[in-house]
Design a protein around this motif. Structure first.
Motif, PDB file in Angstrom:
ATOM      1  N   ILE A 187       0.828  -1.203   0.000  1.00 20.36           N
ATOM      2  CA  ILE A 187       0.000   0.000   0.000  1.00 20.36           C
ATOM      3  C   ILE A 187       0.865   1.256   0.000  1.00 20.36           C
ATOM      4  O   ILE A 187       0.603   2.219  -0.723  1.00 20.36           O
ATOM      5  N   ASP A 188       1.927   1.249   0.809  1.00 19.46           N
ATOM      6  CA  ASP A 188       2.774   2.447   0.916  1.00 19.46           C
ATOM      7  C   ASP A 188       3.472   2.777  -0.396  1.00 19.46           C
ATOM      8  O   ASP A 188       3.757   3.949  -0.671  1.00 19.46           O
ATOM      9  N   ARG A 211      -7.700   6.396   2.812  1.00 18.82           N
ATOM     10  CA  ARG A 211      -6.619   6.968   3.610  1.00 18.82           C
ATOM     11  C   ARG A 211      -6.940   6.854   5.105  1.00 18.82           C
ATOM     12  O   ARG A 211      -6.076   6.548   5.918  1.00 18.82           O
ATOM     13  N   ARG A 212      -8.196   7.094   5.477  1.00 23.20           N
ATOM     14  CA  ARG A 212      -8.576   7.022   6.887  1.00 23.20           C
ATOM     15  C   ARG A 212      -8.414   5.603   7.433  1.00 23.20           C
ATOM     16  O   ARG A 212      -7.978   5.413   8.567  1.00 23.20           O
ATOM     17  N   MET A 213      -8.792   4.620   6.632  1.00 23.10           N
ATOM     18  CA  MET A 213      -8.637   3.232   7.077  1.00 23.10           C
ATOM     19  C   MET A 213      -7.170   2.912   7.344  1.00 23.10           C
ATOM     20  O   MET A 213      -6.825   2.279   8.333  1.00 23.10           O
ATOM     21  N   ARG A 214      -6.309   3.371   6.454  1.00 17.61           N
ATOM     22  CA  ARG A 214      -4.879   3.090   6.616  1.00 17.61           C
ATOM     23  C   ARG A 214      -4.347   3.676   7.914  1.00 17.61           C
ATOM     24  O   ARG A 214      -3.501   3.100   8.580  1.00 17.61           O
ATOM     25  N   ASN A 272      -4.392  -4.589   7.564  1.00 15.81           N
ATOM     26  CA  ASN A 272      -3.715  -5.574   6.723  1.00 15.81           C
ATOM     27  C   ASN A 272      -4.295  -6.969   6.903  1.00 15.81           C
ATOM     28  O   ASN A 272      -4.495  -7.708   5.940  1.00 15.81           O
ATOM     29  N   SER A 273      -4.574  -7.341   8.149  1.00 17.81           N
ATOM     30  CA  SER A 273      -5.117  -8.669   8.418  1.00 17.81           C
ATOM     31  C   SER A 273      -6.529  -8.809   7.865  1.00 17.81           C
ATOM     32  O   SER A 273      -6.877  -9.829   7.262  1.00 17.81           O
ATOM     33  N   ALA A 311     -10.355 -10.800   3.738  1.00 18.46           N
ATOM     34  CA  ALA A 311     -11.368 -10.435   2.740  1.00 18.46           C
ATOM     35  C   ALA A 311     -10.973 -10.924   1.353  1.00 18.46           C
ATOM     36  O   ALA A 311     -11.803 -11.451   0.604  1.00 18.46           O
ATOM     37  N   GLN A 312      -9.702 -10.745   0.984  1.00 15.60           N
ATOM     38  CA  GLN A 312      -9.246 -11.198  -0.330  1.00 15.60           C
ATOM     39  C   GLN A 312      -9.324 -12.726  -0.429  1.00 15.60           C
ATOM     40  O   GLN A 312      -9.752 -13.270  -1.445  1.00 15.60           O
TER      41      GLN A 312
END
Length: 339
Positions: free
Chosen positions: A14-15, A161-164, A171-172, A177-178
């Motif tokens: 993500i970064d 962005r807020r979730m991050r 991440n987990s 979900a994936q």
């Protein structure tokens, strides 16, 4: 040419995500157009842990419950053990699949080509009674060509962005979900896939089975017909499983007055909401093979929908390769239209 960045964790993925389209300008600052940025990438082994041990406590309760449902004690001799095996991507994507519970053969080697040896399929063998000193006649070997095709499942997530910044378990939760999305897609395709309506997916079990029976007015009679056909093919009842639609499972329970189908001859009965109403598939599921890639690939770009202000969202896509085939048509029978 800009090369993709290979990342080791979801944080890195993500970064390192860049905008999908980057504006370019000439020396006079005149707009020249957009160039496509290489995605941030990551590859994970199908046997890699789905989450790290210290991440489980940060998960939402429904995710922790899902992991608990998927885990088993490390030893059959351990009773009331709270210790569990690490849940891997293979565990949640494949082992939790209803077809795996029915005994489906799974190959995660990633080898999609060749003509593998399959017992009973390698040659046509003839036999004859022999006179004294007569020569045994030769059989004519006929190798069955058993090619696989690569069909790719794509799963998609959008991370704000807020979730991050504010969700510790991002991440987990994203991993789970994936994995769930891929598992659902696999189960649907392997059960009911139809390449004539969607050439990007394989033909599933329901379309591929050639033996079809007409249902009786009651479940007991229907199951008896199924067993007669399969046992005629020399398949023992202990090797058989059944997958039924939700409405057929309800009919079974009503007729047998049991929630666990204990009065029916076939003991391993799985229920799938992905089968059409009125459907029953029975057979030796070891003769239905699913072959998959041995890695899951991830791509990430930062993303802003057209016409909307920049929000810092990141689009994450995962890709997983799979195919399926019936090894022996005699091993399966299907019934549709049960009412």
């Amino acid at each position: 040419m800009e090369l993709p960045v290979q990342n080791r964790t979801f944080n890195d993925l993500i970064d390192n995500a860049q905008p999908e389209q980057i504006p370019t300008f000439d020396k006079e600052s005149n707009f020249k157009g957009f160039r496509q940025a290489a995605p941030s990438t990551m590859s994970l082994s199908i046997n890699a842990p789905l989450i790290q041990g210290d991440e489980e406590s940060k998960l939402l309760e429904n995710s922790r419950s899902l992991l608990r449902d998927l885990t088993v004690a490390n030893s059959p001799n351990i009773t009331n053990s709270k210790k569990r095996n690490d849940v891997t991507w293979r565990h949640i994507i494949i082992s939790a699949n209803v077809l795996s519970k029915a005994g489906m053969t799974i190959d995660t080697s990633g080898q999609f080509e060749g003509t593998p040896f399959i017992a009973g399929f390698d040659s046509a063998v003839s036999a004859t009674w022999l006179g004294e000193n007569a020569e045994i006649p030769e059989s004519t070997p006929t190798t069955i060509n058993f090619p696989y095709e690569i069909h790719t499942i794509g799963a998609f997530s959008m991370v704000s962005r807020r979730m991050r910044k504010l969700v510790p378990a991002l991440n987990s939760e994203l991993s789970i979900a994936q994995a769930n999305a891929i598992r659902e897609a696999l189960e649907v395709a392997f059960l009911t896939g139809d390449a004539s309506t969607n050439p990007n997916q394989p033909d599933g079990l329901l379309k591929s089975i050639s033996q079809s029976l007409t249902p009786k007015s009651n479940i007991t009679g229907t199951i008896a017909d199924v067993l007669e056909v399969l046992e005629t093919k020399k398949l023992g009842v202990d090797s058989l499983s059944t997958i039924v639609s939700v409405d057929v499972a309800k009919k079974m329970r009503l007729e047998t007055a049991s929630r666990v189908f204990k009065d029916l001859d076939i003991q391993n009965i799985q229920v799938s909401p992905h089968l059409p109403n009125g459907t029953l598939i029975a057979g030796r599921f070891a003769d239905f093979i699913g072959i998959t890639g041995n890695q899951i690939e991830f791509l990430a770009h930062s993303f802003t929908p057209e016409g909307e202000p920049e929000t810092g969202a990141t689009r994450i896509r995962s890709m997983f390769d799979a195919d399926c085939k019936i090894l022996n048509q005699d091993s399966f029978v299907k019934i549709e239209g049960i009412v």
